[in-house]
Design a protein around this motif. Structure first.
Motif, short mmCIF file in Angstrom:
data_model
loop_
_atom_site.label_atom_id
_atom_site.label_comp_id
_atom_site.label_asym_id
_atom_site.label_seq_id
_atom_site.Cartn_x
_atom_site.Cartn_y
_atom_site.Cartn_z
N ILE A 1 4.03 -11.47 -0.98
CA ILE A 1 4.62 -10.49 -0.06
C ILE A 1 5.92 -11.03 0.52
O ILE A 1 6.92 -10.31 0.65
N ALA A 2 5.92 -12.33 0.87
CA ALA A 2 7.14 -12.93 1.43
C ALA A 2 8.28 -12.90 0.41
O ALA A 2 9.43 -12.63 0.77
N GLU A 3 7.98 -13.17 -0.84
CA GLU A 3 9.02 -13.16 -1.88
C GLU A 3 9.61 -11.76 -2.04
O GLU A 3 10.83 -11.58 -2.09
N VAL A 4 8.74 -10.76 -2.11
CA VAL A 4 9.20 -9.38 -2.29
C VAL A 4 10.01 -8.93 -1.07
O VAL A 4 11.09 -8.33 -1.20
N ALA A 5 9.51 -9.21 0.13
CA ALA A 5 10.21 -8.81 1.36
C ALA A 5 11.58 -9.47 1.44
O ALA A 5 12.57 -8.84 1.82
N HIS A 6 11.64 -10.74 1.09
CA HIS A 6 12.92 -11.46 1.14
C HIS A 6 13.91 -10.86 0.15
O HIS A 6 15.10 -10.68 0.49
N GLU A 7 13.46 -10.54 -1.05
CA GLU A 7 14.34 -9.94 -2.05
C GLU A 7 14.87 -8.58 -1.60
O GLU A 7 15.98 -8.19 -1.95
N MET A 8 14.09 -7.86 -0.78
CA MET A 8 14.51 -6.56 -0.28
C MET A 8 15.36 -6.67 0.98
O MET A 8 15.78 -5.66 1.54
N GLY A 9 15.61 -7.89 1.46
CA GLY A 9 16.50 -8.09 2.59
C GLY A 9 15.84 -8.21 3.94
O GLY A 9 16.51 -8.24 4.97
N TYR A 10 14.50 -8.27 3.98
CA TYR A 10 13.80 -8.38 5.26
C TYR A 10 13.80 -9.83 5.75
O TYR A 10 13.88 -10.77 4.96
N GLU A 11 13.68 -9.99 7.07
CA GLU A 11 13.53 -11.32 7.65
C GLU A 11 12.05 -11.68 7.68
O GLU A 11 11.20 -10.85 8.04
N ILE A 12 11.74 -12.94 7.32
CA ILE A 12 10.35 -13.38 7.22
C ILE A 12 10.01 -14.27 8.41
O ILE A 12 10.76 -15.17 8.77
N MET A 13 8.85 -14.01 8.97
CA MET A 13 8.35 -14.79 10.11
C MET A 13 6.94 -15.28 9.79
O MET A 13 6.18 -14.60 9.09
N LEU A 14 6.60 -16.47 10.27
CA LEU A 14 5.25 -17.00 10.14
C LEU A 14 4.43 -16.52 11.34
O LEU A 14 4.77 -16.80 12.49
N HIS A 15 3.34 -15.81 11.06
CA HIS A 15 2.46 -15.30 12.12
C HIS A 15 1.38 -16.36 12.34
O HIS A 15 0.36 -16.38 11.66
N LEU A 16 1.63 -17.25 13.29
CA LEU A 16 0.84 -18.47 13.45
C LEU A 16 -0.42 -18.23 14.28
O LEU A 16 -0.34 -17.95 15.48
N PRO A 17 -1.61 -18.37 13.67
CA PRO A 17 -2.86 -18.18 14.43
C PRO A 17 -3.08 -19.32 15.42
O PRO A 17 -3.01 -20.49 15.06
#
Length: 391
Positions: free
Chosen positions: A215-231
């Protein structure tokens, strides 16, 4: 002296009515039935006529009310067209009024709609609002007024041309909103539906899940910013997600878990906490987390799952770029509720110049976002990534 009456009761000689009297009784009963029938028909017809008249009268009252609101709002429509449409529902028949109001680009359909709805003071009526777009330069907003679920009035606000504001002229003045979408990683299909909204959003992905990396790879390729949702430790008996950290971990274990979390998700720009109402109140624990984030040059968004959180202050003291969540948008999975929360988020941004809202991957949330994006555009609100609003 006892009185004796014979022939009046069964067993004592049944009383026999004379033929002429029986005929008169039958005629009287028939006349009474006819009177009752015609009286009932008259009452029903009168009530039906009154209902029909009342519905048409209500439509005219709504029209008068809306017209007064338009005048009070100093709206100057380019064109107003009015039509009367005969409606039927069972035995009811009434005239629905349909009005089309064309506005120029200087007027806000959204603000005008709010004024019209707030100004409607007719009891037992309800208003339903529908927004739609007709291409990039055409927008429409329809207000439908109902009485007892019967449509009596429609007003279509139409804007033929909306002038786009030159970005370079107002970049600093436009209110900015950052939308963070939490809890991404479990469901690929929903994640793809979210990404297909194609608006600037920060996608906060759970670490160490089966689909996190993809999901992170696809989102990044589409231009979205990625965040780690840390439990983080919540202090309540809630499910612990993979990659979970706790104040009880020693430094070595905590650092090892953070490294595993970051290794599981590529292209991470920042971090926000999942749960964590216990850990974010623990200054020593947050100091250890911020030490690691500072080394990785990560920003931090305090989700504010508790008002006692010290995470933002600790982040700033360690030189970590940071900000705080302003509003949780979808605590209730209801489209109208979420749209109301988005309205509050926009008002916050208009008041402060910027605002951060957190939502989740849920069908109701995605529908509410899709419905409200055009409103944000109309109000000149700029959607940005979370990294653009950190201090």
């Amino acid at each position: 002296m006892p009185i004796s009456v014979q022939g009046q009761f069964p067993g004592d000689g049944a009383f026999r009515m004379k033929p002429r009297i029986r005929k008169k009784v039958r005629v009287a009963l028939l006349l009474a039935a006819l009177v009752a029938f015609f009286a009932g028909t008259y009452v029903a017809t009168a009530l039906l006529f009154e209902s029909n008249t009342n519905l048409s009268l209500l439509a005219r009252k709504v029209d008068s009310n809306f017209s007064a609101t338009l005048s009070a709002a100093e709206a100057s429509p380019l064109e107003v067209r009015k039509n009367y449409v005969r409606k039927h529902n069972g035995t009811l028949s009434w005239e629905q009024i349909e009005v089309v109001v064309t506005l120029d680009e200087s007027q806000s359909m959204y603000s005008l709609s709010k004024s019209l709805q707030h100004g409607l003071d007719i009891p037992a009526t309800t208003v339903r609002e529908e927004r739609r777009s007709r291409g990039a330069l055409h927008k429409e907003l329809q207000l439908s007024v109902y009485f007892d679920d019967l449509p009596i009035y429609q007003m279509l606000l139409r804007q033929k041309h909306i002038v786009s504001i030159p970005k370079e002229e107002v970049e600093e003045q436009r209110p900015k909103v950052a939308l963070i979408v939490d809890d991404v990683g479990y469901d690929v299909r929903r994640a793809l539906e979210l990404l297909n909204l194609r608006r600037p959003m920060t996608i906060s992905i759970f670490p160490q899940l089966k689909h996190s990396r993809h999901i992170a790879e696809v989102a990044h390729e589409m231009g979205y910013e990625i965040m780690l949702h840390l439990p983080m430790e919540s202090g309540r008996h809630l499910r612990r997600n993979p990659g979970f950290i706790s104040p009880d971990m020693n430094d070595k274990t905590l650092r090892w878990m953070l490294e595993k979390d970051f290794e599981s998700i590529p292209h991470v720009a920042g971090v926000n906490n999942h749960q964590g109402s216990k850990m974010t109140c623990d200054r020593q624990a947050m100091m250890r987390v911020m030490t690691y984030l500072a080394e990785q040059n990560m920003y931090f968004i305090d989700s504010r799952t508790t008002s006692e959180s010290v995470a933002y202050q600790v982040a700033r003291s360690f030189g970590v770029r940071a900000a705080e969540n302003d509003i949780f948008l979808d605590n209730e999975k209801n489209i109208e509720y979420i749209k109301g929360r988005l309205e509050l988020l926009m008002e916050e941004a208009e008041h402060k110049g910027k605002a951060i809202g957190i939502c989740h991957v849920h069908p109701a949330t995605m529908q509410a976002l899709q419905d409200m994006f055009s409103i944000m555009d109309e109000r000149g609100i700029e959607l940005v990534y979370a990294s653009q609003l950190v201090n």
